[in-house]
Design an enzyme around this catalytic site. Structure first.
Site, mmCIF file in Angstrom:
data_model
loop_
_atom_site.group_PDB
_atom_site.id
_atom_site.type_symbol
_atom_site.label_atom_id
_atom_site.label_comp_id
_atom_site.label_asym_id
_atom_site.label_seq_id
_atom_site.Cartn_x
_atom_site.Cartn_y
_atom_site.Cartn_z
ATOM 1 C CB ILE A 59 -0.790 -0.058 1.180
ATOM 2 C CG1 ILE A 59 -1.913 1.051 1.299
ATOM 3 C CG2 ILE A 59 -0.303 0.007 2.660
ATOM 4 C CD1 ILE A 59 -3.068 0.963 2.473
ATOM 5 C CB SER A 60 1.081 4.280 -2.257
ATOM 6 O OG SER A 60 1.009 3.399 -3.360
ATOM 7 C CD GLN A 61 5.722 8.665 1.476
ATOM 8 O OE1 GLN A 61 5.773 8.839 0.220
ATOM 9 N NE2 GLN A 61 6.748 9.171 2.468
#
Ligand code: SAH
Length: 213
Positions: A59-61
């Site tokens: 899951i992206s930053q």
């Protein structure tokens, strides 16, 4: 620190880093990111970096999610294509900012997880999760006012430009497998304009118009 306090701190950090779109800040302040992670990873929900979601994916930053959503300049009426559903979190943020989201994920187990997470978080009616190769876009829902790609491509897939409405916006990380730039592409008056928003590092976009193997 309690999870609620960490959530507030994440939003303050987004503001401090230059996220100005109040609708993006409100959406990310209201959606509980921990609901999109497995039980054992929930304490990392508000950490300032990517978090594993299984199958070698992340899951992206939070900042990257916020920046991508801000670049799309959504106002609430849009139909959006999200490529790389992963946990479903980014699709939930987009759904809070637009009218309808088609979210495409190539790994069947992650598509099922995204669908379940989005249902549990109350987004079932606003996000349709499709298990398919999103490097070809999703012709069934086109044209899209906005397209968000959360995996890095060697080039901008032509199908995505074709499926974009005029006017419309596309954000996509483009570059090598290791280093990419986040490109913001605008279709307006029949013309295509593009600029680089920031440098970034995403997992690879696989599939027909992504990286092979
Ligand atoms: N947006 C997600 C994280 C994305 S990680 C979130 O909020 O959790 C990138 C995702 O893109 C991974 O789940 C990966 O399986 C998916 N992906 C990679 N290539 C793809 C393709 N061609 N079509 C659809 N999904 C793809």
């Amino acid at each position: 620190m309690s999870i609620a306090a960490q959530h507030l701190e994440m939003v303050s950090l987004l503001e401090a880093r230059g996220i100005r779109d109040q609708r993006v800040l409100d959406a990310m302040g209201s959606i509980r990111r921990e609901q999109f992670l497995a039980e054992q990873d929930r304490e990392a929900a508000y950490s300032d970096g990517p978090v594993g979601i299984g199958f070698g994916q992340t899951i992206s930053q939070p900042y990257m999610t916020a920046l991508m959503c801000q670049e799309l300049d959504l106002h609430g009426h849009e139909i959006v294509l999200d490529i790389g559903s992963g946990s479903g979190y980014h699709a939930a943020v987009l759904a809070s900012l637009a009218r309808l989201v088609y979210s495409v994920e190539i790994i069947p187990e992650l598509a099922a997880m995204a669908r379940e997470n989005l249902r549990a978080a109350g987004f079932a009616g606003r996000v349709k999760v499709i298990c398919a190769d999103g490097s070809k876009g999703h012709p069934e829902g086109m044209p899209y006012d906005a397209i968000s790609v959360a995996a890095a491509a060697p080039d901008v897939p032509a199908a995505l430009i074709d499926q974009l409405y005029d006017p419309g916006r596309l954000v996509i990380p483009v570059g090598t497998r290791e280093d990419q730039s986040l490109r913001v592409i605008r279709k307006v008056g029949g013309k295509i304009e593009s600029h680089v928003s920031t440098m970034c590092r995403f997992v690879p976009l696989v599939g027909e118009h992504g990286w092979r193997n």
